[in-house]
Design an enzyme around this catalytic site. Sequence first.
Site, PDB file in Angstrom:
ATOM      1  N   HIS A 154      48.161 -11.029 -23.514  1.00 27.44           N
ATOM      2  CA  HIS A 154      49.090 -11.523 -24.349  1.00 27.44           C
ATOM      3  C   HIS A 154      48.384 -12.224 -25.339  1.00 27.44           C
ATOM      4  O   HIS A 154      48.801 -12.181 -26.536  1.00 27.44           O
ATOM      5  CB  HIS A 154      49.971 -12.373 -23.549  1.00 27.44           C
ATOM      6  CG  HIS A 154      51.278 -12.877 -24.102  1.00 27.44           C
ATOM      7  ND1 HIS A 154      52.101 -13.309 -23.624  1.00 27.44           N
ATOM      8  CD2 HIS A 154      51.731 -12.309 -25.282  1.00 27.44           C
ATOM      9  CE1 HIS A 154      53.213 -13.480 -24.400  1.00 27.44           C
ATOM     10  NE2 HIS A 154      52.992 -12.927 -25.534  1.00 27.44           N
ATOM     11  N   HIS A 202      46.963 -10.637 -12.698  1.00 23.68           N
ATOM     12  CA  HIS A 202      48.146 -11.307 -13.197  1.00 23.68           C
ATOM     13  C   HIS A 202      47.717 -12.173 -14.429  1.00 23.68           C
ATOM     14  O   HIS A 202      48.199 -12.104 -15.547  1.00 23.68           O
ATOM     15  CB  HIS A 202      48.727 -12.332 -12.112  1.00 23.68           C
ATOM     16  CG  HIS A 202      49.778 -13.276 -12.250  1.00 23.68           C
ATOM     17  ND1 HIS A 202      51.165 -13.041 -12.404  1.00 23.68           N
ATOM     18  CD2 HIS A 202      49.407 -14.630 -13.253  1.00 23.68           C
ATOM     19  CE1 HIS A 202      51.754 -14.124 -13.107  1.00 23.68           C
ATOM     20  NE2 HIS A 202      50.920 -15.015 -13.518  1.00 23.68           N
ATOM     21  N   GLU A 203      46.507 -12.870 -14.039  1.00 18.05           N
ATOM     22  CA  GLU A 203      45.978 -13.946 -15.161  1.00 18.05           C
ATOM     23  C   GLU A 203      45.461 -12.991 -16.223  1.00 18.05           C
ATOM     24  O   GLU A 203      45.561 -13.584 -17.514  1.00 18.05           O
ATOM     25  CB  GLU A 203      45.002 -14.796 -14.745  1.00 18.05           C
ATOM     26  CG  GLU A 203      45.342 -15.855 -13.616  1.00 18.05           C
ATOM     27  CD  GLU A 203      46.466 -16.643 -13.965  1.00 18.05           C
ATOM     28  OE1 GLU A 203      46.447 -17.061 -15.224  1.00 18.05           O
ATOM     29  OE2 GLU A 203      47.381 -17.110 -13.140  1.00 18.05           O
ATOM     30  N   HIS A 256      48.212 -12.304 -18.947  1.00 21.07           N
ATOM     31  CA  HIS A 256      47.936 -13.534 -19.824  1.00 21.07           C
ATOM     32  C   HIS A 256      46.982 -13.367 -21.013  1.00 21.07           C
ATOM     33  O   HIS A 256      47.214 -13.795 -21.971  1.00 21.07           O
ATOM     34  CB  HIS A 256      48.002 -15.082 -19.252  1.00 21.07           C
ATOM     35  CG  HIS A 256      49.206 -15.411 -18.182  1.00 21.07           C
ATOM     36  ND1 HIS A 256      50.286 -15.709 -18.993  1.00 21.07           N
ATOM     37  CD2 HIS A 256      49.172 -15.668 -17.099  1.00 21.07           C
ATOM     38  CE1 HIS A 256      51.232 -16.144 -17.980  1.00 21.07           C
ATOM     39  NE2 HIS A 256      50.410 -16.050 -16.724  1.00 21.07           N
TER      40      HIS A 256
END
Length: 675
Positions: free
Chosen positions: A469, A462-463, A466
Amino acid sequence: MTSDALLGSSDLPHQLPRFAEISDDDYGPALEVAMADQIAAIAAITGNPEPATFDNTLVPLERSGIALTRVLRVFSNKASADSSPAVDAVRAEFAPRLAAHSDAILLDADLWARLQVVDGQRSTLEPEASYLVERYVIEFRLAGAALGEDEKQRLRVLNEDISSKETAFELALQADSNDLAVVIDDVADLDGLTPGEISAAAAAADTRGLSGKYLLTLVLPTAHPHLAALTDRDVRRRLSAAQRTRGSRGGDHDTRSIALDILRLRAERAQLLGFDNHAAVVTADNTAGTPKAVRSLLERLAAPAARNARSEQDALSAQAGFPVEAADWAFYAEKVRSAQYDVDLAALRPWFEAERVLQDGVFFAAERLYGLTFAERTDLQGYHPEVRVFEVSQDGNPIGLYLLDLYTRDSKRGGAWMSSFVSQSELLGVDTAVVVNNLNVPKPAAGEATLLTWDETRTLFHEFGHALHGLLARATYPKFSGTAVFRDFVEYPSQVNEMWILWPEVLANYAVHHETGEPIPADVVERIKAAETFNEGFATSEYLAAALLDLAWHELAPEDVPTDPAAVLTFEEQALAAVGLDNTAVPPRYATSYFAHSFSSGYASAYYSYIWSELLDADTVAWFKDNGGLTRENGDRYCRHVIGIGGTRDPLESYEEWRGRPAPIEPLLARRGLA
């Protein structure tokens, strides 16, 4: 003397901050200089006698504050990931001053007048430039730029007070979390934990001078991962109680009065800005638009989630032979999962060795999708000895650095997060990015493998979403760089990246037993997939409870906010009962007294963002499955419409351009077992 390592552009690869040259004493002076420099730059803009244009107003506005951004990124990470009493003191001192500094810009009447002039010129600008003007005008108006001077003065006071209290909330919560860590005298009481978890508890105790004992440090959410494994019910109850007591014991570390003060101040500010409440302010500048739209989605999901949780509770209680409590839920959920699906997630940890997950799972998926490669740079230093630095290249061309800070420590706040040290910007001539992921995995003794739980594995994926991104976004203007998107959109790319955990090609590459080298059995994987909606009633209910609490608190008018800390629990009970989520065995993922997302981390009235973004996420996962999955072509298309655009355009417009329609709710309902 102020450190040039903070204020100046670094000469290290990709402008990695020169951490070795920065001391705690440097932050205060550097902030002083950087704030003064930006105010001087704003004065130069407003003092320009030429008529306002994009080039003489927006461009220098975007260039202003470069040094302050650089200092704040290093300082904010230090304060979150490796704090100290000196850093905490700087935070407390500068929180209101930084709020005042922001107001000095956002409430500047001359700057506002120039922005309005440029707003009238938008039709002559290129799309990204036009959108930049639009975003500035909206943000300045929502910040109070159009208010009268008396109202602005009151707003300045409110903003300073709010900032001070948000910092106080986080510091008190961290102190109470450290203080409430559970001390275990006898290793037999840790039955159920792995050798690595036990050694991590012993090492944590040693750091506090508790040699021969074991320390269970707390995590940010209500449910501690050890609750799924500890066989001693009394120990589970002690750990659960510690988690839920944080910030509500009275004394110096009690956060409830601080939270109520924050709520009252935010509500007053909202009314000053012309809104009914703080939730209306926040949603007005997000994709949701209104609190009503948010509440509609959350309440639509609440009833079926609560119903599913009750059914799950009955099954757990039947397995336990007594009514399960919150402290029991995870433990008996694993037993029921094992009985129904022959899957024990805790037993899977030997296949989730951290280095394999990182290199052969997380990095591998990124290579297949985006052509990324990762080379560890042991010659480059992070802000803490445990931080690892990787150089990231795309098709052989360096695009930045990825830092990983995996382990928990007393100086690090709870939870997991991504942040940036450097963001790409064409205007500033910055071609690459530097990002960091922070997790809170217990560190085992030297020489022992770090075995991740299922949730920790998911969190790393999940992290890293980011991080992708932040690394892959391309923008002209700093305001749109990296993850600078709407709060209720920012979680979407990170949630999408979770899909690769069980993707066959990825799983086969990383899920190898750390001792035997055997791959995770195929039949086990199939049973994991079959059990994907197992316990989703609990998971959805605990999340929705927290999101609805966050919303309910911020829908209050100033006079409706309680003044007595004891009233916090009553408010929580009533708010959850109103939507059918008042099940004591399924407490909110975060209660008010330790709801850092809401009271100190920028998610006030926006904790709904995760489920809001999941609408897009579930639809995107379906698209990948329908279009060949883990391919470079798919990665490029997803990047072109989602993570590659940063904040340069309306994200929902880009999404609908890609998919040809808005995201439907059905994939989300199916995923959550609510269809």
